[in-house]
Write a protein that holds these residues in place. Structure first.
Motif, short mmCIF file in Angstrom:
data_model
loop_
_atom_site.label_atom_id
_atom_site.label_comp_id
_atom_site.label_asym_id
_atom_site.label_seq_id
_atom_site.Cartn_x
_atom_site.Cartn_y
_atom_site.Cartn_z
N VAL A 208 1.13 -1.13 -0.29
CA VAL A 208 0.25 0.25 0.07
C VAL A 208 0.85 1.51 0.32
N ASP A 209 0.57 1.96 -1.16
CA ASP A 209 1.39 3.30 -1.21
C ASP A 209 0.78 4.25 -0.38
N LEU A 210 1.59 4.90 0.46
CA LEU A 210 1.05 5.70 1.87
C LEU A 210 1.89 7.23 1.05
N GLY A 211 2.27 7.31 0.29
CA GLY A 211 2.95 8.91 -0.29
C GLY A 211 4.37 8.93 0.00
N SER A 212 4.34 9.54 1.30
CA SER A 212 5.62 9.09 2.38
C SER A 212 6.85 7.60 1.70
N GLY A 213 5.79 6.52 1.72
CA GLY A 213 6.41 4.97 1.47
C GLY A 213 5.35 4.14 1.61
N THR A 214 6.07 2.65 1.44
CA THR A 214 5.10 1.55 1.17
C THR A 214 5.05 0.72 2.41
N VAL A 215 3.87 0.93 2.67
CA VAL A 215 3.61 -0.49 4.28
C VAL A 215 3.32 -1.52 3.23
N LEU B 181 -3.33 -8.31 6.10
CA LEU B 181 -4.56 -8.07 5.21
C LEU B 181 -5.24 -7.43 4.36
N VAL B 182 -5.54 -6.89 3.53
CA VAL B 182 -6.06 -5.57 3.00
C VAL B 182 -6.49 -5.71 1.52
N SER B 183 -7.86 -5.19 1.94
CA SER B 183 -8.97 -4.30 0.41
C SER B 183 -9.02 -3.80 0.39
N ARG B 184 -8.40 -3.89 -1.65
CA ARG B 184 -8.50 -2.31 -1.98
C ARG B 184 -9.74 -2.40 -2.50
N ALA B 185 -11.07 -3.20 -2.39
CA ALA B 185 -12.23 -1.93 -2.98
C ALA B 185 -12.88 -1.88 -1.62
N LEU B 186 -12.71 -2.44 -0.20
CA LEU B 186 -13.10 -1.29 0.73
C LEU B 186 -12.79 -0.40 1.55
N ARG B 187 -11.00 -0.83 0.72
CA ARG B 187 -10.12 0.48 1.15
C ARG B 187 -10.22 -0.23 2.39
N VAL B 188 -9.83 -1.72 3.48
CA VAL B 188 -9.70 -1.59 4.47
C VAL B 188 -8.93 -2.50 4.81
N VAL B 189 -7.40 -2.28 6.02
CA VAL B 189 -6.65 -3.24 5.72
C VAL B 189 -7.11 -3.37 7.50
N LEU B 190 -6.77 -5.02 7.46
CA LEU B 190 -6.94 -5.75 8.67
C LEU B 190 -5.90 -6.50 9.25
N GLU B 191 -5.14 -6.06 10.52
CA GLU B 191 -3.82 -6.91 11.87
C GLU B 191 -3.97 -7.74 12.24
N ALA B 192 -3.04 -8.93 12.06
CA ALA B 192 -3.28 -9.96 13.25
C ALA B 192 -1.74 -9.39 13.83
N ARG C 104 2.58 4.08 11.79
CA ARG C 104 1.70 2.71 10.21
C ARG C 104 0.37 3.36 10.41
N TYR C 105 -0.71 2.09 11.52
CA TYR C 105 -1.67 2.28 11.75
C TYR C 105 -2.65 4.33 11.53
N ASN C 106 -2.00 4.63 12.31
CA ASN C 106 -2.36 6.35 12.10
C ASN C 106 -1.92 6.92 10.30
N LEU C 107 -0.87 6.81 9.47
CA LEU C 107 -1.00 6.68 8.02
C LEU C 107 -1.92 6.41 7.73
#
Length: 294
Positions: A204-211, A215-226, A244-247
């Motif tokens: 996921v490109d956040l402009g200032s860097g890639t994380v 788990l990522v759902s691009r369709a929903l713009r959702v991130v899930l973290e274990a 990273r979560y805040n960004l």
């Protein structure tokens, strides 16, 4: 934490460094002396699942299979079997007294599916997919790919029929070597069952860097973290994850974090959250459905 519990947190396979984040050297040495933890190599520790199963299989003239076979192959999994799992030809008769303390699976195993009395890697993945719940089977298949024991092309080439064929095809379709550990695999299985299409470790490109969130759902713009201290080497690593979560939130992503205890032991709660995530955004309503812990 008890060394056995610490090892279970890592799926039954862990390095010395990983275990010492959760337990002490003294406790680990004691567990090895008692045989509740086995030092498989200089830097690798396992639970005695595979060793117990080999003894049981020898007693019954059977074959180590399912989760016991997965342990033999060195794969991490959601949970260890409560009893050794042994395959026995269905044409044989075994008295109930001989089967006590062993899970006997009545199924034939061809010689070319065997490796020294244990079902081979590909056969083990297929058997687990056929006989275990989806989340357990997916974690095992993911680990088999992650360790290189099986290849994606092998899974794609499998053709199955008969009882449980649909379950096998589902596991083989979703098996993913990028999954980091059973914790993540089980969370992904719950997402799939909830109708959420997610990808592990997706950039996921956040402009200032890639994380690379779990788990990522691009369709929903959702991130899930274990998210668990078990998988953070240091407090600094945990702090970096929080940043990273805040960004991600600042850039318009919704971030959902789940603990190991929730994913492994309180799946009703996780399924409820995922059901809310999967609903169309315009229909979402906040509140109700689950009590906030005190």
């Amino acid at each position: 934490m008890d060394p056995v519990e610490a090892l279970q947190r890592h799926g039954g396979v862990a390095s010395h460094a990983q275990l010492l984040r959760l337990t002490t050297r003294r406790a680990l040495r004691g567990a090895v002396r008692r045989g509740t933890v086995i030092r498989a190599s200089r830097h690798r520790y396992v639970v005695p699942t595979a060793e117990d199963a080999r003894g049981a299989a020898s007693e019954l003239s059977g074959v180590v299979c399912l989760r016991s076979a997965a342990a033999h192959h060195g794969w991490a999994m959601k949970e260890q079997p409560p009893e050794p799992e042994v395959a026995v030809n269905p044409r044989r008769h075994l008295a109930a007294s001989r089967r006590e303390g062993v899970r006997v699976v009545w199924m034939p195993v061809a010689e070319d599916d065997l490796v020294t009395g244990v079902t081979g890697p590909l056969r083990t993945v297929i058997d687990c997919a056929r006989h275990l719940p989806f989340d357990e089977a997916l974690a095992i298949a993911d680990s088999a790919l992650r360790t290189g024991s099986v290849r994606r092309a092998e899974l794609d080439g499998v053709r199955v029929r008969g009882a449980g064929a649909a379950a096998v095809r589902r596991v083989l379709t979703y098996a993913e070597g990028r999954a980091a550990n059973p914790f993540e695999s089980v969370l992904r299985a719950l997402c799939i069952l909830a109708g959420l299409e997610v990808e592990p470790q997706q950039a996921v490109d956040l402009g200032s860097g890639t994380v690379h969130p779990d788990l990522v759902s691009r369709a929903l713009r959702v991130v899930l973290e274990a998210d668990s201290w078990t998988f953070h080497a240091t407090r600094a690593a945990h702090a970096r994850d929080c940043a990273r979560y805040n960004l991600l939130v600042i850039h318009g992503w919704r971030v959902f974090r789940f603990t190991w205890e929730q994913v492994m032991l309180d799946q009703a709660y996780v399924r409820w959250v995922l059901a809310q995530v999967a609903r169309p955004v315009e229909q979402e309503e906040v509140g109700g459905g689950w009590a906030v812990p005190a």
